[in-house]
Motif scaffolding. Sequence first.
Motif, PDB file in Angstrom:
ATOM      1  N   SER A 120     -16.880  -6.523  71.137  1.00 45.43           N
ATOM      2  CA  SER A 120     -15.614  -6.166  70.494  1.00 45.43           C
ATOM      3  C   SER A 120     -15.259  -7.098  69.333  1.00 45.43           C
ATOM      4  CB  SER A 120     -14.485  -6.214  71.529  1.00 45.43           C
ATOM      5  OG  SER A 120     -14.339  -7.520  72.037  1.00 45.43           O
ATOM      6  N   GLY A 121     -15.950  -8.206  69.192  1.00 38.39           N
ATOM      7  CA  GLY A 121     -15.614  -9.173  68.157  1.00 38.39           C
ATOM      8  C   GLY A 121     -14.763 -10.300  68.717  1.00 38.39           C
ATOM      9  N   ILE A 122     -14.143 -11.072  67.837  1.00 34.60           N
ATOM     10  CA  ILE A 122     -13.369 -12.243  68.248  1.00 34.60           C
ATOM     11  C   ILE A 122     -12.087 -11.815  68.959  1.00 34.60           C
ATOM     12  CG2 ILE A 122     -12.095 -14.274  67.437  1.00 34.60           C
ATOM     13  CD1 ILE A 122     -14.040 -14.366  65.055  1.00 34.60           C
ATOM     14  N   GLU A 123     -11.888 -12.322  70.166  1.00 26.17           N
ATOM     15  CA  GLU A 123     -10.663 -12.047  70.910  1.00 26.17           C
ATOM     16  C   GLU A 123      -9.759 -13.273  70.970  1.00 26.17           C
ATOM     17  OE1 GLU A 123     -11.634 -10.456  74.722  1.00 26.17           O
ATOM     18  OE2 GLU A 123     -12.326  -8.539  73.908  1.00 26.17           O
ATOM     19  N   GLN A 165     -21.333  -8.860  65.183  1.00 24.85           N
ATOM     20  CA  GLN A 165     -22.756  -8.699  64.880  1.00 24.85           C
ATOM     21  C   GLN A 165     -23.596  -9.823  65.479  1.00 24.85           C
ATOM     22  OE1 GLN A 165     -22.995  -8.367  60.632  1.00 24.85           O
ATOM     23  NE2 GLN A 165     -21.856  -6.450  60.553  1.00 24.85           N
ATOM     24  N   LEU A 166     -23.024 -11.020  65.586  1.00 21.50           N
ATOM     25  CA  LEU A 166     -23.771 -12.158  66.130  1.00 21.50           C
ATOM     26  C   LEU A 166     -23.884 -12.122  67.655  1.00 21.50           C
ATOM     27  CD1 LEU A 166     -22.391 -15.133  63.996  1.00 21.50           C
ATOM     28  CD2 LEU A 166     -24.658 -14.116  63.860  1.00 21.50           C
ATOM     29  N   SER A 167     -23.044 -11.354  68.298  1.00 16.39           N
ATOM     30  CA  SER A 167     -23.035 -11.325  69.755  1.00 16.39           C
ATOM     31  C   SER A 167     -24.378 -10.852  70.310  1.00 16.39           C
ATOM     32  CB  SER A 167     -21.934 -10.392  70.262  1.00 16.39           C
ATOM     33  OG  SER A 167     -22.040 -10.225  71.666  1.00 16.39           O
ATOM     34  N   PRO A 168     -24.896 -11.527  71.343  1.00 16.79           N
ATOM     35  CA  PRO A 168     -26.154 -11.087  71.966  1.00 16.79           C
ATOM     36  C   PRO A 168     -25.977  -9.807  72.782  1.00 16.79           C
ATOM     37  CG  PRO A 168     -25.223 -12.946  73.179  1.00 16.79           C
ATOM     38  CD  PRO A 168     -24.385 -12.772  71.951  1.00 16.79           C
ATOM     39  N   GLU A 169     -24.722  -9.452  73.059  1.00 18.83           N
ATOM     40  CA  GLU A 169     -24.444  -8.240  73.816  1.00 18.83           C
ATOM     41  C   GLU A 169     -24.180  -7.071  72.874  1.00 18.83           C
ATOM     42  OE1 GLU A 169     -24.592  -7.803  77.049  1.00 18.83           O
ATOM     43  OE2 GLU A 169     -25.113  -9.904  77.452  1.00 18.83           O
ATOM     44  N   SER A 180      -7.721 -11.082  55.363  1.00 19.32           N
ATOM     45  CA  SER A 180      -8.998 -10.522  54.941  1.00 19.32           C
ATOM     46  C   SER A 180     -10.170 -11.357  55.446  1.00 19.32           C
ATOM     47  CB  SER A 180      -9.040 -10.438  53.404  1.00 19.32           C
ATOM     48  OG  SER A 180     -10.266  -9.925  52.957  1.00 19.32           O
ATOM     49  N   MET A 181     -10.012 -12.689  55.425  1.00 18.17           N
ATOM     50  CA  MET A 181     -11.068 -13.572  55.918  1.00 18.17           C
ATOM     51  C   MET A 181     -11.286 -13.380  57.416  1.00 18.17           C
ATOM     52  SD  MET A 181     -10.208 -17.085  53.832  1.00 18.17           S
ATOM     53  CE  MET A 181     -11.404 -18.028  54.768  1.00 18.17           C
ATOM     54  N   PHE A 182     -10.181 -13.252  58.174  1.00 17.98           N
ATOM     55  CA  PHE A 182     -10.336 -13.063  59.619  1.00 17.98           C
ATOM     56  C   PHE A 182     -11.006 -11.719  59.911  1.00 17.98           C
ATOM     57  CE2 PHE A 182      -8.899 -11.466  63.738  1.00 17.98           C
ATOM     58  CZ  PHE A 182      -9.410 -12.463  64.552  1.00 17.98           C
ATOM     59  N   HIS A 183     -10.680 -10.706  59.133  1.00 16.15           N
ATOM     60  CA  HIS A 183     -11.318  -9.397  59.299  1.00 16.15           C
ATOM     61  C   HIS A 183     -12.843  -9.531  59.157  1.00 16.15           C
ATOM     62  CE1 HIS A 183     -11.936  -5.048  58.889  1.00 16.15           C
ATOM     63  NE2 HIS A 183     -12.640  -5.308  57.811  1.00 16.15           N
ATOM     64  N   SER A 184     -13.271 -10.318  58.170  1.00 16.65           N
ATOM     65  CA  SER A 184     -14.709 -10.521  57.962  1.00 16.65           C
ATOM     66  C   SER A 184     -15.319 -11.327  59.100  1.00 16.65           C
ATOM     67  CB  SER A 184     -14.942 -11.242  56.625  1.00 16.65           C
ATOM     68  OG  SER A 184     -14.434 -10.479  55.545  1.00 16.65           O
ATOM     69  N   LEU A 185     -14.630 -12.380  59.548  1.00 15.36           N
ATOM     70  CA  LEU A 185     -15.128 -13.192  60.668  1.00 15.36           C
ATOM     71  C   LEU A 185     -15.229 -12.364  61.945  1.00 15.36           C
ATOM     72  CD1 LEU A 185     -13.161 -16.525  60.128  1.00 15.36           C
ATOM     73  CD2 LEU A 185     -15.620 -16.180  59.839  1.00 15.36           C
ATOM     74  N   PHE A 186     -14.276 -11.473  62.139  1.00 17.00           N
ATOM     75  CA  PHE A 186     -14.290 -10.596  63.311  1.00 17.00           C
ATOM     76  C   PHE A 186     -15.556  -9.740  63.307  1.00 17.00           C
ATOM     77  CE2 PHE A 186     -13.301  -6.872  65.802  1.00 17.00           C
ATOM     78  CZ  PHE A 186     -12.485  -7.333  66.827  1.00 17.00           C
ATOM     79  N   ALA A 187     -15.885  -9.183  62.137  1.00 24.72           N
ATOM     80  CA  ALA A 187     -17.078  -8.349  62.014  1.00 24.72           C
ATOM     81  C   ALA A 187     -18.346  -9.166  62.219  1.00 24.72           C
ATOM     82  CB  ALA A 187     -17.098  -7.666  60.648  1.00 24.72           C
ATOM     83  N   ILE A 188     -18.363 -10.383  61.662  1.00 21.48           N
ATOM     84  CA  ILE A 188     -19.528 -11.255  61.824  1.00 21.48           C
ATOM     85  C   ILE A 188     -19.712 -11.613  63.297  1.00 21.48           C
ATOM     86  CG2 ILE A 188     -20.460 -13.548  61.316  1.00 21.48           C
ATOM     87  CD1 ILE A 188     -19.079 -13.320  58.563  1.00 21.48           C
ATOM     88  N   GLY A 189     -18.616 -11.947  63.975  1.00 23.34           N
ATOM     89  CA  GLY A 189     -18.685 -12.284  65.392  1.00 23.34           C
ATOM     90  C   GLY A 189     -19.243 -11.144  66.216  1.00 23.34           C
TER      91      GLY A 189
END
Length: 219
Positions: free
Chosen positions: A132-135, A124-128, A113-122
């Motif tokens: 796709s999120g964290i790969e 949103q933080l991307s300048p592009e 669940s924590m990684f799912h949230s980090l993936f979404a945050i990543g």
Amino acid sequence: MAIFSVYVVNKAGGLIYQLDHYAPRADTEKTFSFPLDLVLRPHDERVVVAFGQRDGIRVGHAVLAINGAEVNGRFTADGKDVLEFLGNPANYPVSIRFGRHRLSSNEKLMLASMFHSLFAIGSQLSPEVGSSGIEMLETDTFKLHCFQTLTGIKFVVLADPRQAGIDALLRKIYEIYSDFALKNPFYSLEMPIRCELFDQNLKLALEVAEKAGPFGPGS
């Protein structure tokens, strides 16, 4: 080189499958005299090393056994408090085995669940736009690789940093999921995967990836 574990996370962040493929043994057992030259603290119902490192024992390692008997969280095999037992000079010399504790089912659910949230945050933080999120996440002892499908299912593989062919493996796992989970008439979307053919083919794919690297056509 090795592949440590596989996680499958649904689009809501729930863990629907997890496999521990290879768990390196990093336990260290030593005999100590009083006073103990490591600082131990209780943490999450375990006793862990808070300060001091020696002979392969690291901060964060948990007490796994005392005098050859497995401990049960913060208590010895005969029900005594670990910290009280180790604080008594009469119990020395004492043999203590330290190592990384094994994750419980609840801890694995929480981490997914924590990684799912980090993936979404990543994402949103991307300048592009449209990231796709964290790969991939890299540490000194393992790499975390993630592949998210168009429907939001995440396939996560933890592997040795030197392991090759993980991108191909992630897509192979997706193929196995499509063939042996989605096509199973008894499987419901977003629910835990309990399918023997899925297990068998996933384990085979992991073994092939460890030995041969990338998958070829028709593999």
